[in-house]
Design a protein around this motif. Sequence first.
Motif, PDB file in Angstrom:
ATOM      1  N   ASN A 152       0.826  -1.203   0.000  1.00  7.99           N
ATOM      2  CA  ASN A 152       0.000   0.000   0.000  1.00  7.99           C
ATOM      3  C   ASN A 152       0.857   1.248   0.000  1.00  7.99           C
ATOM      4  OD1 ASN A 152      -2.464  -1.183  -0.089  1.00  7.99           O
ATOM      5  ND2 ASN A 152      -2.677  -1.328   2.134  1.00  7.99           N
ATOM      6  N   LYS A 153       1.901   1.207   0.811  1.00  8.73           N
ATOM      7  CA  LYS A 153       2.773   2.368   0.922  1.00  8.73           C
ATOM      8  C   LYS A 153       3.390   2.694  -0.434  1.00  8.73           C
ATOM      9  CE  LYS A 153       6.504   4.009   3.895  1.00  8.73           C
ATOM     10  NZ  LYS A 153       7.387   3.613   4.980  1.00  8.73           N
ATOM     11  N   ALA A 154       3.904   1.657  -1.088  1.00 13.31           N
ATOM     12  CA  ALA A 154       4.498   1.869  -2.406  1.00 13.31           C
ATOM     13  C   ALA A 154       3.476   2.452  -3.360  1.00 13.31           C
ATOM     14  CB  ALA A 154       5.036   0.553  -2.953  1.00 13.31           C
ATOM     15  N   PHE A 155       2.281   1.900  -3.319  1.00  9.37           N
ATOM     16  CA  PHE A 155       1.247   2.336  -4.249  1.00  9.37           C
ATOM     17  C   PHE A 155       0.875   3.790  -3.998  1.00  9.37           C
ATOM     18  CE2 PHE A 155      -3.008   2.128  -6.217  1.00  9.37           C
ATOM     19  CZ  PHE A 155      -2.631   1.588  -7.421  1.00  9.37           C
ATOM     20  N   VAL A 156       0.649   4.120  -2.736  1.00  6.38           N
ATOM     21  CA  VAL A 156       0.212   5.482  -2.414  1.00  6.38           C
ATOM     22  C   VAL A 156       1.305   6.487  -2.741  1.00  6.38           C
ATOM     23  CG1 VAL A 156      -0.445   6.994  -0.532  1.00  6.38           C
ATOM     24  CG2 VAL A 156      -1.443   4.735  -0.699  1.00  6.38           C
TER      25      VAL A 156
ATOM     26  N   ALA B 254       8.955  11.765 -11.183  1.00  6.19           N
ATOM     27  CA  ALA B 254      10.118  10.882 -11.177  1.00  6.19           C
ATOM     28  C   ALA B 254      10.553  10.546  -9.757  1.00  6.19           C
ATOM     29  CB  ALA B 254      11.268  11.540 -11.939  1.00  6.19           C
ATOM     30  N   THR B 255      10.425  11.496  -8.827  1.00  8.39           N
ATOM     31  CA  THR B 255      10.826  11.192  -7.449  1.00  8.39           C
ATOM     32  C   THR B 255       9.965  10.081  -6.880  1.00  8.39           C
ATOM     33  OG1 THR B 255       9.369  12.873  -6.555  1.00  8.39           O
ATOM     34  CG2 THR B 255      11.657  13.507  -6.924  1.00  8.39           C
ATOM     35  N   GLY B 256       8.691  10.041  -7.317  1.00  6.61           N
ATOM     36  CA  GLY B 256       7.829   8.957  -6.829  1.00  6.61           C
ATOM     37  C   GLY B 256       8.310   7.620  -7.326  1.00  6.61           C
ATOM     38  N   LYS B 257       8.535   7.505  -8.619  1.00  2.45           N
ATOM     39  CA  LYS B 257       8.924   6.217  -9.182  1.00  2.45           C
ATOM     40  C   LYS B 257      10.370   5.872  -8.812  1.00  2.45           C
ATOM     41  CE  LYS B 257       5.755   4.138 -11.676  1.00  2.45           C
ATOM     42  NZ  LYS B 257       4.740   4.506 -10.688  1.00  2.45           N
TER      43      LYS B 257
ATOM     44  N   PRO C 230      11.167  13.639  -1.617  1.00  2.00           N
ATOM     45  CA  PRO C 230      10.677  13.134  -0.333  1.00  2.00           C
ATOM     46  C   PRO C 230       9.900  11.833  -0.452  1.00  2.00           C
ATOM     47  CG  PRO C 230       9.186  14.777  -1.182  1.00  2.00           C
ATOM     48  CD  PRO C 230      10.218  14.539  -2.251  1.00  2.00           C
ATOM     49  N   LEU C 231       9.891  11.217  -1.612  1.00  2.00           N
ATOM     50  CA  LEU C 231       9.001  10.070  -1.807  1.00  2.00           C
ATOM     51  C   LEU C 231       9.774   8.756  -1.854  1.00  2.00           C
ATOM     52  CD1 LEU C 231       6.652  11.577  -4.534  1.00  2.00           C
ATOM     53  CD2 LEU C 231       6.244  11.400  -2.098  1.00  2.00           C
ATOM     54  N   TYR C 232      10.878   8.644  -1.114  1.00  2.00           N
ATOM     55  CA  TYR C 232      11.707   7.450  -1.276  1.00  2.00           C
ATOM     56  C   TYR C 232      11.360   6.335  -0.306  1.00  2.00           C
ATOM     57  CZ  TYR C 232      14.199   8.633   2.969  1.00  2.00           C
ATOM     58  OH  TYR C 232      14.496   8.880   4.266  1.00  2.00           O
ATOM     59  N   THR C 233      10.596   6.628   0.735  1.00  2.00           N
ATOM     60  CA  THR C 233      10.480   5.646   1.826  1.00  2.00           C
ATOM     61  C   THR C 233       9.805   4.353   1.415  1.00  2.00           C
ATOM     62  OG1 THR C 233       8.454   6.681   2.535  1.00  2.00           O
ATOM     63  CG2 THR C 233      10.463   7.392   3.622  1.00  2.00           C
ATOM     64  N   TRP C 234       9.121   4.374   0.274  1.00  2.00           N
ATOM     65  CA  TRP C 234       8.448   3.136  -0.110  1.00  2.00           C
ATOM     66  C   TRP C 234       9.438   2.075  -0.564  1.00  2.00           C
ATOM     67  CZ3 TRP C 234       8.872   0.998  -4.955  1.00  2.00           C
ATOM     68  CH2 TRP C 234       9.355   1.820  -5.980  1.00  2.00           C
ATOM     69  N   LEU C 235      10.578   2.516  -1.118  1.00  2.00           N
ATOM     70  CA  LEU C 235      11.485   1.542  -1.739  1.00  2.00           C
ATOM     71  C   LEU C 235      12.103   0.579  -0.719  1.00  2.00           C
ATOM     72  CD1 LEU C 235      12.527   0.698  -4.470  1.00  2.00           C
ATOM     73  CD2 LEU C 235      14.467   2.196  -4.160  1.00  2.00           C
ATOM     74  N   PRO C 236      12.642   1.072   0.407  1.00  2.00           N
ATOM     75  CA  PRO C 236      13.155   0.105   1.391  1.00  2.00           C
ATOM     76  C   PRO C 236      12.058  -0.828   1.898  1.00  2.00           C
ATOM     77  CG  PRO C 236      13.985   2.296   1.845  1.00  2.00           C
ATOM     78  CD  PRO C 236      12.963   2.454   0.784  1.00  2.00           C
ATOM     79  N   ASP C 237      10.823  -0.313   2.042  1.00  2.00           N
ATOM     80  CA  ASP C 237       9.744  -1.183   2.498  1.00  2.00           C
ATOM     81  C   ASP C 237       9.343  -2.195   1.440  1.00  2.00           C
ATOM     82  OD1 ASP C 237       9.883   0.431   4.632  1.00  2.00           O
ATOM     83  OD2 ASP C 237       7.728   0.775   4.816  1.00  2.00           O
ATOM     84  N   ALA C 238       9.690  -1.878   0.194  1.00  2.00           N
ATOM     85  CA  ALA C 238       9.313  -2.786  -0.889  1.00  2.00           C
ATOM     86  C   ALA C 238      10.067  -4.100  -0.803  1.00  2.00           C
ATOM     87  CB  ALA C 238       9.572  -2.126  -2.241  1.00  2.00           C
ATOM     88  N   MET C 239      10.969  -4.208   0.169  1.00  2.00           N
ATOM     89  CA  MET C 239      11.687  -5.472   0.383  1.00  2.00           C
ATOM     90  C   MET C 239      10.759  -6.583   0.821  1.00  2.00           C
ATOM     91  SD  MET C 239      14.682  -4.886  -0.388  1.00  2.00           S
ATOM     92  CE  MET C 239      14.035  -3.772  -1.549  1.00  2.00           C
ATOM     93  N   ALA C 240       9.510  -6.214   1.114  1.00  2.00           N
ATOM     94  CA  ALA C 240       8.560  -7.229   1.561  1.00  2.00           C
ATOM     95  C   ALA C 240       8.320  -8.276   0.481  1.00  2.00           C
ATOM     96  CB  ALA C 240       7.234  -6.557   1.939  1.00  2.00           C
ATOM     97  N   GLY C 241       8.494  -7.881  -0.770  1.00  2.00           N
ATOM     98  CA  GLY C 241       8.262  -8.832  -1.850  1.00  2.00           C
ATOM     99  C   GLY C 241       9.358  -9.874  -1.919  1.00  2.00           C
ATOM    100  N   PRO C 242       9.175 -10.902  -2.744  1.00  2.00           N
ATOM    101  CA  PRO C 242      10.231 -11.888  -2.941  1.00  2.00           C
ATOM    102  C   PRO C 242      11.493 -11.210  -3.479  1.00  2.00           C
ATOM    103  CG  PRO C 242       8.169 -12.629  -3.924  1.00  2.00           C
ATOM    104  CD  PRO C 242       7.957 -11.231  -3.481  1.00  2.00           C
TER     105      PRO C 242
END
Lengths: 172, 109, 629
Positions: free
Chosen positions: C172-176, C227-230, C235-247
């Motif tokens: 969700n975080k990544a998506f938002v 571009a900062t989102g993707k 300020p939109l980087y915090t989703w990437l470290p959390d994206a480690m949840a995936g395989p």
Amino acid sequence: MNVTPYIFWFLSVWALFSALMMVTSRNPVYSVLWLISTFFAISGHYILLNAQFLAVVNIIVYAGAIMVLFLFVIMLMNLNKETEPQKNRWLKLVGALAGGCLLLVLVAALKDAELKSQQAMVGAGSIGLIKVLGKELFTRYVVPFEISSLLFLSAMVGAAVIGKKEITHQNS
Amino acid sequence: MPINYYLFLSLALFTIGMVGVLTRRNAIIIFMCIELMLNAVNLLLVAFSKMHHLKNLALNASVGTDGQLFVFFIMVVAAAEVSVGLAIIVMMYRNIHSVDIQFLNRLKH
Amino acid sequence: MFSFPNIAYFIPLLPLLGFLVNGLGRKHLSKGAIAWIGSGVLALAFAASLVVFLNLPSGGPTLLNAFDFIRIGELRIPFAFQLDALSSLFLLIITGIGFLIHVYSSAYMHEESAEHYGRYFAYLNLFIFSMLLLVMGANYVIMFIGWEGVGLCSYLLIGYWFRKPAYTQAANKAFVMNRVGDLAFLIAIFWLIARTGSVNFVDLPAALSSLSSSDITWITMLLFVGATGKSAQIPLYTWLPDAMAGPTPVSALIHAATMVTAGIYMIARSNLLYTAAPLTLNVIAVIGIATALLAASIAIRQNDIKKVLAYSTVSQLGFMFLAIGAGAYGAAVFHVMTHAFFKALLFLGSGSVIHAMSGEQDIRRMGGLKKVLPITYFTFLIGCIAIAGIPPFSGFFSKDAILLSAFLKSPILYGVALFTALLTAFYMFRMFFLTFGGTFRGTDEQKHHLHESPLAMTLPLMVLAVLSVIGGWVGIPELFLHGGERLIEFLSPVIPVVEGHAISHSTEYLLMGLSTGLVLSVIFFAWTRYRQYRSEESSAPFARLLENKWYVDELYQTAIVQPLHRFGGWLRSFFEPKIVDGLIQGVGRSIRYISQQIRLLQSGQTGNYALWMVISIVVILSIQFFVRK
């Protein structure tokens, strides 16, 4: 000295006074009597306008037959008492006001009409005589005349049907 | 007489009849008020007939008879109407023992 | 049909086909079939990309018009693909690395049941398809379709193990977070349409003249926010470290081949606009270097192997944005390419480690894996050297190009960037030594289970290791090799080469020597420090600050998420029942009340009706006689 205006004013005041008394009387019988009085005043107007035939018919049919019928019904129902329940005072006031407004509007609308200079022929002319009217009635208006006889017939039948007691009701 | 006088007299009578219809509760009196209104109209018709007659006398000696014949027919119709109307009132009295139109509120339902 | 340029249609269509087959047939196909289909379409797509790449005519782009996507009045947006140096390069990266990751996944995900296995490969294929659409699109709208598709697939894949609430939360975080950037991107597209009436890339040079400078600044700023989102920048980087949840292969895919490079690609695509907006470039440079530094500082104190890699990705992306900010789009694209090689290698290597450790991700519980995982160890080492930037590994050339451009822009930027590069070397080798050096610190059970990964996993590692070594040679600077900088030259139709390298060879040598020497000494320092594991329980406030990632997540939580939650709660508890319901019920109630009042008119009394009739006659006559005169 022309006496016609005086007669006109006298008859007009008479008619209006009688009409007002008819409307305001508590007792229905008095109302009927005041209405007959109004009819007489109106018949007087007819005579003044040299419409003798209508004057006579008015007295015979209205004041004579119809009002007697009214009186008859009132007597039959024993309504000759001041028993009529009164309407709400406000409703009465509003009704009177509405009527007054209608009068006011119509008078205001018509007082500037082009009729101002027109006169009605008073005390002369022969069209109100029975000879002239009868000739017209039985030539040009013969079909409506005959149809009116049918109307009377149907009214008679209708009155009889409505007025008689219901047979089914009696049987049950 | 000026036609205006007849006009206003008729209007006054008509309005008196109308106020009677609006303010009274007795069906028979309302009926009588209606007769008064009819008579007011009759008077005006006769007055106009005479006015017309006076105006066009030179053209036609019998002009204006139409108005008076209308009055005649109105009387005919009024007579028929009264006979039927009174029959209705009698029946109404027989059913509800009153001629008070306040009780005739079936239109609501 | 199978020749250039029509073969390009197959490149996105093949993964789409794979997605459909695997997605719809996941309950009927066997695991082997799924893996073959999933990887096979990618291999074919890679072959097609290779054909496109080799046949690419020099000069202008090749346009493939499929049909008109949108036609409203003057506005005409074709569904078209654009093949040129930039897109063909990205096609190779995406399909090539995507293929390797697919092969790797077929072994890594073998524990999954067939149905979820099919779902996984369907998502992967869709991910690749979206990214290809993004890269091949000939205008911003098609790019945006792929852009959104990438966002969707990242959500699906990060939340692949959707039974764990924390993972779905990360998805969700990544998506938002991506939505925030997407909105800015969308506004930029609308702005461009409103001002120029065209979104085609080929029209950009013409559009440039019709745009005012403030328009250009706004559009480029909005595109950059997108571009900062993707691409996970402040300020939109915090989703990437959390994206480690995936395989883990998904992480490799997101970090290396797809998704995060989309922002770089988009800006490189729009480089004409950006060159005309110096203000935006400055902002990008500052944001890029700040992100690089911030992420690198956080990575120093992370103990999760994947988290370290995630922050290193954020940091490397910051480097790329720094290059863009310095006007060196070519260097940024170069770094995207080399980064794709070594980051995919590192992620897949970490996946191999995690696989061997039965899911353990904490580097404090590893150590001494050198002997049991020789191939992983060796390839991982290559990846670390590459990212640290030691010649002649690929990372050195691209990072050096970036440092050089930063130096040309401003010596301060160069200083910070160099410092960040040293931090990079430090945390990478800290992780490396903690993982592979020393002695094993896990449980006995894990120790028994330790094994080298199967060939399907090690083969991609080896291929990527080779690429990590030689991948940088396409961009060897002029300095070392006459006729170097082949990549920049190759990209020159899309990204005009900026002349005026007002820098002497001696300075260039000096800078390279400086960075290489410092990096080597930092690696040595990391070796002395982490050769033998020792507890790092430090209570120094700064260390704690780093360990907690500068409390950025907490900051966002309290500054944005909590107020929004409270606002939502307020809406629910007050606004909805009182205002919205009140309004709606008020309409109902007032109608009911008015009706009740009007109902009284219908008294059923004939007298009343007569009264109304008279009143109406009065009104009508009044209008007739007095109003309508």
